[in-house]
Scaffold this active site. Structure first.
Site, PDB file in Angstrom:
ATOM      1  N   ASP A   2       2.983  -4.141   8.023  1.00 36.23           N
ATOM      2  CA  ASP A   2       1.761  -3.358   7.847  1.00 36.23           C
ATOM      3  C   ASP A   2       0.600  -4.342   7.969  1.00 36.23           C
ATOM      4  OD1 ASP A   2      -0.552  -2.272   6.790  1.00 36.23           O
ATOM      5  OD2 ASP A   2       0.360  -1.594   4.922  1.00 36.23           O
ATOM      6  N   LYS A  40     -10.243  -0.725  10.338  1.00 34.70           N
ATOM      7  CA  LYS A  40     -10.216  -1.959   9.551  1.00 34.70           C
ATOM      8  C   LYS A  40     -10.658  -3.151  10.410  1.00 34.70           C
ATOM      9  CE  LYS A  40      -7.595  -0.189   6.055  1.00 34.70           C
ATOM     10  NZ  LYS A  40      -8.181   0.460   4.886  1.00 34.70           N
ATOM     11  N   HIS A  75       0.868  -1.178   0.000  1.00 34.59           N
ATOM     12  CA  HIS A  75       0.000   0.000   0.000  1.00 34.59           C
ATOM     13  C   HIS A  75       0.908   1.232   0.000  1.00 34.59           C
ATOM     14  CE1 HIS A  75      -2.793   3.007   1.668  1.00 34.59           C
ATOM     15  NE2 HIS A  75      -3.781   2.174   1.391  1.00 34.59           N
ATOM     16  N   CYS A 125      -4.808   2.406  -3.805  1.00 35.61           N
ATOM     17  CA  CYS A 125      -3.609   2.969  -3.161  1.00 35.61           C
ATOM     18  C   CYS A 125      -2.448   1.984  -3.205  1.00 35.61           C
ATOM     19  CB  CYS A 125      -3.886   3.400  -1.721  1.00 35.61           C
ATOM     20  SG  CYS A 125      -5.089   4.724  -1.625  1.00 35.61           S
ATOM     21  N   GLN A 144      -4.557  -5.026   6.808  1.00 38.80           N
ATOM     22  CA  GLN A 144      -5.513  -5.933   6.161  1.00 38.80           C
ATOM     23  C   GLN A 144      -5.585  -7.306   6.839  1.00 38.80           C
ATOM     24  OE1 GLN A 144      -7.639  -5.097   3.919  1.00 38.80           O
ATOM     25  NE2 GLN A 144      -6.827  -3.034   3.681  1.00 38.80           N
TER      26      GLN A 144
END
Lengths: 155, 422
Positions: free
Chosen positions: B216, B242, B139, B380, B219
């Protein structure tokens, strides 16, 4: 909200078979337009004879609305005096954003874009080609001013 | 899990294999909405997940009974607000199995967490000629902060390639590790493709070179059990919105030994112990990295969201979303002219696709008219798109409230798109 009002037959047709698709080399003016929201891009090259836009080609990637809008625009502006194109730009902009707008001049097939107004997220798709055309005409002025005054356009 | 877990009061009894998505859906007030005259089918949780009643109630309860500034007052409300805020920190710690709450920094979200590490840790460690290794599926939030840090310190950003199905090319990644590599920064799950990265192998390879790893987790956090100790990663960032919590709150997990060396990032209140005009004494961990009044109600909401998810059971949610992914993958492959983008063997509940002759934006508009919300565009993750020679895809992503019927509505709506475009 009826998507049939957005995806009219004229739009779908111009998306499937875009008119004036390609690139002019050499060109009197050119510009590259971006829609940062979606990463789509559109390039315009054009030629001017006297004070008329004599030829225009566009290419790039985009949704049906942006491709059809560019294709319809290419037909509408080819052969037109530059000052009339500026007025047309204004009319199309109002058509895309103002409810029940009455255009100042006959817009012909461009009226097929009036459905876009109901889909605010898509207005930028339809207006990208017009902004890019403006930029290409501006670029032409800058390019022309670098050469002897005979070809300079003063507006 | 060795760590003691905070008490949770499950709204449902989670029985493995028996997941009542309809009942879960009913926990989310927004699911009662109609969009363009049809019941909402929300397939955009990868962009932002919806909030259950439990989260909304917790935020309202905090605002109506408890709010005051934290870490400041001797009065009752300030003490209760501090307890609620620090209680949420403990909830986050337990949720990801960190060793200590000193390792949990509240941030505005994943993006701010990564920027914190890029600027604080990056400023301390990056020197000319050094390298930061990322992957091609990141991302933008895990690319741009490193570009900025590399530019500031004369370092170089290197991206490991993908395989044709959108998995990480692990041998190529390992080959890019070298004695100039200072940090590895990778997604746990790709937001654009759904690929789950092989973190254990990746972390082990990086650590063999003495290189710390930032993950990261935006997700992954809502879709599978995340255990930072088992992953052995050094930084893990995620966002509240999220994981069924509010926007504007997120967390950074960082190994305490690293945090202890890192200089403060932003200056202000809460991150200091004492201030004189000449100099200041900084606060202890984790507050040293939390300048200014924090997003207290956001943290309370995040804590409630994690409690809610614990109640559903992470494993039950994971299995439910795997079934939805399998159903969607099979059904979409049947549609003529539809191409799945990202078909790695290990995937989370994300299906990215293109449809011949129809731009993703047009798909998005036509699906919206049917009440089906999906994401269209570059997500993104423009380098991941360009890796596939694309500028955009349509993406359906799943959450705990999605049902088998949602997938059927998606497929029916896509058949209509085909009809419009011929």
């Amino acid at each position: 909200m009826d998507t049939r009002d957005l995806y009219r037959d004229v739009i779908l047709d111009h998306n499937r078979s875009p008119r004036n698709f390609g690139r002019l080399e050499p060109a009197d003016g050119s510009a590259l337009g971006h829609n940062p929201l979606c990463g789509d891009s559109l390039s315009i090259t054009l030629r001017v004879q006297g004070e008329r836009l004599s030829e225009l080609r566009f290419n790039g990637q985009g949704c049906a609305i942006s491709v059809a809008s560019a294709s319809l625009m290419s037909e509408a502006v080819t052969g037109k005096p530059l000052d009339e194109i500026a007025a047309l730009y204004h009319d199309v902009h109002e058509l895309l954003t103002v409810d029940k707008y009455t255009p100042q001049r006959p817009l012909g097939k461009l009226l097929a874009l009036s459905g876009v107004r109901e889909f605010p997220a898509r207005v930028k798709c339809a207006s990208l080609c017009w902004h890019t055309l403006n930029a290409a005409l501006e670029q032409r002025k800058v390019a022309a001013s670098a050469t002897p005054p005979a070809t300079v356009s003063t507006e | 899990m060795n760590a003691p877990r905070a008490q949770v009061s499950p709204p449902h009894i989670a029985v493995p294999g028996e997941f009542d998505a309809e009942q879960v859906r009913a926990d989310f007030p927004i699911m009662a909405r109609e969009i363009n005259g049809r019941p909402l089918v929300y397939l955009d949780s990868a962009a932002s997940a919806q909030q259950p009643r439990a989260v909304l109630d917790a935020i309202e309860h905090y605002a109506t009974t408890t709010h005051a500034n934290v870490h400041r007052g001797v009065h009752t409300l300030s003490q209760e607000a501090t307890a609620a805020f620090e209680g949420a920190r403990e909830r986050v710690r337990a949720f990801i199995n960190a060793r200590s709450t000193r390792e949990i920094i509240f941030t505005r979200g994943t993006t701010e967490a990564i920027n914190l590490v890029a600027q604080s840790w990056g400023g301390m460690r990056l020197k000319p000629g050094d390298e930061v290794l990322i992957t091609h599926l990141e991302h933008h939030a895990n690319i741009v902060p490193w570009q900025m840090a590399c530019a500031a310190h004369g370092a170089r950003l290197v991206a490991a390639p993908l395989t044709a199905d959108g998995a990480l090319d692990l041998p190529a990644f390992v080959a890019l590790l070298n004695d100039r590599t200072r940090l590895v920064a990778v997604a746990h799950v790709s937001n654009a493709l759904g690929t789950v990265l092989p973190l254990r192998e990746l972390v082990a390879a990086a650590h063999r070179h003495g290189v710390p790893v930032l993950v990261d987790g935006a997700q992954a956090i809502a879709h599978q059990r995340v255990d930072v100790r088992a992953l052995d990663c050094d930084f893990y960032a995620f966002s509240g919105h999220k994981v069924y919590g509010p926007t504007g709150i997120g967390a950074l997990y960082a190994r305490e030994a690293l945090l202890a060396q890192m200089p403060p990032w932003q200056g202000g209140g809460d991150m200091i112990l004492s201030v004189a005009i000449e100099s200041s004494t900084y606060n202890d961990l984790p507050w040293r990295f939390e300048a200014g009044t924090p997003n207290i109600s956001g943290a309370v909401g995040l804590g409630a969201a994690l409690e809610y998810l614990e109640g559903l059971g992470l494993e039950a949610v994971h299995q439910h979303e795997r079934r939805l992914l399998a159903q969607a993958t099979a059904a979409l492959q049947e549609l003529p002219g539809l191409h799945l983008v990202g078909t790695a063997p290990e995937k989370a509940g994300v299906v990215s696709f293109t449809l011949d002759g129809v731009h993703p934006h047009d798909i998005g508009t036509l699906l919206d008219a049917e009440g089906v919300a999906i994401r269209t565009g570059h997500h993104c993750a423009m380098p991941a798109m360009s890796f596939f020679g694309l500028t955009a895809t349509a993406r359906a992503s799943f959450g705990c409230y999605n049902t088998s019927a949602d997938i059927e509505r998606l497929v029916t709506a896509l058949i209509k798109v085909r009809e419009v475009f011929g």
